[in-house]
Design an enzyme around this catalytic site. Structure first.
Site, short mmCIF file in Angstrom:
data_model
loop_
_atom_site.label_atom_id
_atom_site.label_comp_id
_atom_site.label_asym_id
_atom_site.label_seq_id
_atom_site.Cartn_x
_atom_site.Cartn_y
_atom_site.Cartn_z
N TYR A 81 -40.77 -7.80 -23.93
CA TYR A 81 -39.51 -8.24 -24.55
C TYR A 81 -38.31 -7.57 -23.90
O TYR A 81 -37.31 -8.20 -23.60
CB TYR A 81 -39.53 -7.93 -26.05
CG TYR A 81 -38.40 -8.60 -26.81
CD1 TYR A 81 -38.62 -9.82 -27.46
CD2 TYR A 81 -37.12 -8.04 -26.86
CE1 TYR A 81 -37.58 -10.45 -28.14
CE2 TYR A 81 -36.08 -8.67 -27.54
CZ TYR A 81 -36.32 -9.87 -28.18
OH TYR A 81 -35.31 -10.50 -28.85
N PHE A 86 -16.94 -29.27 -13.30
CA PHE A 86 -18.15 -30.04 -13.63
C PHE A 86 -18.10 -30.46 -15.11
O PHE A 86 -17.44 -29.80 -15.92
CB PHE A 86 -19.38 -29.18 -13.35
CG PHE A 86 -20.67 -29.90 -13.59
CD1 PHE A 86 -21.04 -30.98 -12.81
CD2 PHE A 86 -21.53 -29.50 -14.61
CE1 PHE A 86 -22.22 -31.66 -13.05
CE2 PHE A 86 -22.72 -30.17 -14.85
CZ PHE A 86 -23.06 -31.25 -14.06
N ASP A 87 -18.80 -31.54 -15.49
CA ASP A 87 -18.61 -32.06 -16.85
C ASP A 87 -19.03 -31.11 -17.97
O ASP A 87 -18.36 -31.04 -18.99
CB ASP A 87 -19.18 -33.48 -17.03
CG ASP A 87 -20.59 -33.64 -16.52
OD1 ASP A 87 -21.26 -32.61 -16.38
OD2 ASP A 87 -21.02 -34.77 -16.27
N ASP A 114 -18.27 -21.30 -10.17
CA ASP A 114 -19.36 -22.10 -10.73
C ASP A 114 -20.26 -22.37 -9.53
O ASP A 114 -19.95 -23.18 -8.66
CB ASP A 114 -18.78 -23.38 -11.34
CG ASP A 114 -19.86 -24.28 -11.92
OD1 ASP A 114 -21.05 -23.95 -11.79
OD2 ASP A 114 -19.50 -25.33 -12.49
N ALA A 141 -23.58 -23.30 -8.76
CA ALA A 141 -24.86 -24.01 -8.72
C ALA A 141 -25.34 -24.28 -7.28
O ALA A 141 -26.52 -24.14 -6.98
CB ALA A 141 -24.75 -25.32 -9.49
N LYS A 150 -30.48 -25.69 -9.44
CA LYS A 150 -29.99 -26.30 -8.19
C LYS A 150 -30.45 -25.42 -7.02
O LYS A 150 -31.61 -25.44 -6.68
CB LYS A 150 -28.47 -26.44 -8.23
CG LYS A 150 -27.89 -26.85 -9.60
CD LYS A 150 -28.16 -28.28 -9.97
CE LYS A 150 -27.70 -28.67 -11.37
NZ LYS A 150 -26.41 -28.27 -11.84
N HIS A 195 -23.14 -42.26 -21.65
CA HIS A 195 -23.97 -42.79 -20.57
C HIS A 195 -25.46 -42.49 -20.75
O HIS A 195 -26.30 -43.23 -20.28
CB HIS A 195 -23.49 -42.28 -19.20
CG HIS A 195 -23.55 -40.79 -19.06
ND1 HIS A 195 -22.69 -39.95 -19.74
CD2 HIS A 195 -24.38 -39.99 -18.35
CE1 HIS A 195 -22.99 -38.69 -19.42
NE2 HIS A 195 -24.00 -38.69 -18.59
#
Ligand SMILES: *Cc1c(COP(=O)(O)O)cnc(C)c1O
Length: 458
Positions: free
Chosen positions: A72, A124-125, A215, A217, A258, A450
């Site tokens: 843990y 990014f969204d 960000d 990725a 990614k 979407h």
């Protein structure tokens, strides 16, 4: 004879793919209400929906899975990951999270409040979602060249420094908790940011005393493009370039699904101990204790190994060449694709492909369905469906670009698969004038429609 390019890995384990007939696909897509997210994966022959978590782990990563320490607190897997992140990014502090948006949730909980503004290059969204959820505002400062798909520019992800400075000037220092630079810029098509631009953003941010977060990725793909395209970097290794990139940031969020080539995982890394302490509290609340944060020990092991493999030149060259190979095949045939090709996907300009279909009939979605019917290839719409309705007027928002994204998973498909995808889309291109009608919505969710939208033929 010059030896041709060949992939930098070979295949040890395979997964069968199921072929289908056009007749089967017509039935399946109708039952799926013309939403490609509703298809079962075995109804898809080649799946280019996303490169997120869809990569193939290496034998070494699978070996690391067996070495995972599931304690843990204080597991050896945590320390292995900590040392990989330190070595590759240079950041002394890190927090594991279960994926990229969780990293955003934890970091933004510690840093962003109502009415803040967060400038950056086409957020990014999920990043934008987490900013807007806190009633703060994301401001896009990407260079204008990014929005012209025909224009060749080596670093279409760059931040326009004048736009950025305007935001910094017009807002109080305490309203701007951070600047976010996305590398590579996903929303503008996997387009890289140059080292020069990263350096200049940091210089400007320092003058206004505002921290810069990446960000990250696709940070390794960004480093590859810097090496190939930017003067002065050809002889530097990917790892040296990565270290220099992160030298211009105060911290980072990462979707490990990614460029770290794992199926699930993420993290935050930073320089500031005080921020680490504050973010730790939210990590414990949302993700789990700071030495695992939503990841099992084995997954942290595989991620550490993936970070090393994902920053090797030979791997990146294979990856980016494969994307470009598909792009070239389409371009040669006359298919309108975004140039230059991005790092993780080829973007097809649906408005130029099917000019007879109005945007009101979801032209990029129409093209995505035609490609699926033609060859069982699943791409994804980046257009009016994704753009959702205006939250106030409830009218459709029509984005400037209607794109079909063909996203290539890492180390999964071969060059023959790329030939197949190109042939399928080229066939659609040859019969494009017979495609006369698009789609209308029969059911939709109020946001992020979407994923679940239902359609019928117009
Ligand atoms: C995928 C992605 C995210 C979100 O990461 P998840 O792991 O999907 O939650 C954030 N930013 C960028 C640029 C991404 O590509």
């Amino acid at each position: 004879m010059k030896l041709p390019f060949a992939e930098s890995y070979k295949i040890k384990m395979v997964e069968p793919l199921r072929r289908s007939t056009r007749k089967e696909r017509e039935l399946w897509i109708r039952k799926a209400k013309y939403n490609l997210f509703n298809l079962r994966s075995d109804q898809v022959f080649i799946d280019l929906l996303t490169d997120s978590g869809t990569g193939a782990m290496s034998d070494r990563q699978w070996a690391e899975i067996m070495l995972g320490d599931e304690s843990y607190a204080g597991s050896s897997s945590y320390y292995k990951l900590k040392s990989a992140i330190q070595e590759i990014t240079g950041f002394p502090y890190f927090l594991p999270t279960h994926q990229g948006r969780a990293a955003e949730n934890v970091l933004f909980s510690a840093m962003i409040k109502e009415d803040d503004v967060i400038p950056g290059n086409s957020h990014f969204d999920t990043t934008k979602g987490h900013i807007e959820y806190r009633r703060a505002k994301a401001i896009d400062c990407t260079i204008d060249e990014a929005f012209d798909t025909t224009l060749d520019h080596p670093f279409k992800g760059n931040v326009n420094l004048n736009k950025l400075e305007k935001v910094l000037k017009e807002n109080n220092r305490d309203k701007i908790p951070m600047i976010i630079v996305t590398i590579t810029c996903n929303s503008s098509g996997g387009q890289p940011v140059s080292m020069k631009n990263l350096r200049e953003v940091k210089k400007l941010a320092d003058r206004y005393e505002i921290p810069v977060f990446f960000d990250s990725a696709r940070f390794a793909e960004n480093a590859y493009f810097i090496k190939i395209r930017e003067k002065g970097y050809a002889d530097k290794s990917i790892r040296e370039i990565v270290l220099e990139m992160f030298n211009y940031a105060d911290g980072m969020t990462m979707s490990s699904k990614k460029d770290a080539i794992v199926n699930m995982g993420g993290f935050i890394a930073m320089r500031d101990k005080e921020l680490f302490d504050r973010a730790s509290m939210f990590n414990i609340l949302f993700e789990g204790f700071i030495s695992y944060g939503g990841m099992s020990g084995r997954d942290m092991n595989a991620l550490a190994q993936g970070l090393y493999e994902g920053t090797e030149f030979d791997y990146l060259e294979t990856r980016i060449n494969q994307v470009a190979y598909l792009g070239e095949k389409l371009k040669e045939h006359g298919v309108p694709v975004q140039c230059p090709f991005g790092g993780h996907a080829i973007f097809v300009d649906a408005k130029r492909f099917l000019p007879q279909i109005p945007q009101e009939e979801f032209v990029a979605q129409t093209l995505a369905i035609e490609l699926y019917l033609e060859g069982g290839v699943r791409g994804v719409e980046i257009g009016t469906l994704l753009a959702d309705r205006d939250p106030e007027t409830r009218e459709n928002r029509f984005p400037e670009l209607e794109l079909l994204r063909l996203t290539i998973p890492r180390r999964v498909y071969t060059r023959d698969h790329m030939d197949y995808v190109a042939a399928a889309l080229n066939n659609v291109y040859d019969r494009r004038e017979y495609i006369r009608k698009g789609f209308v919505i029969t059911k939709e969710a109020p946001i992020l429609r979407h994923f679940t939208v239902e359609l019928e033929r117009a």
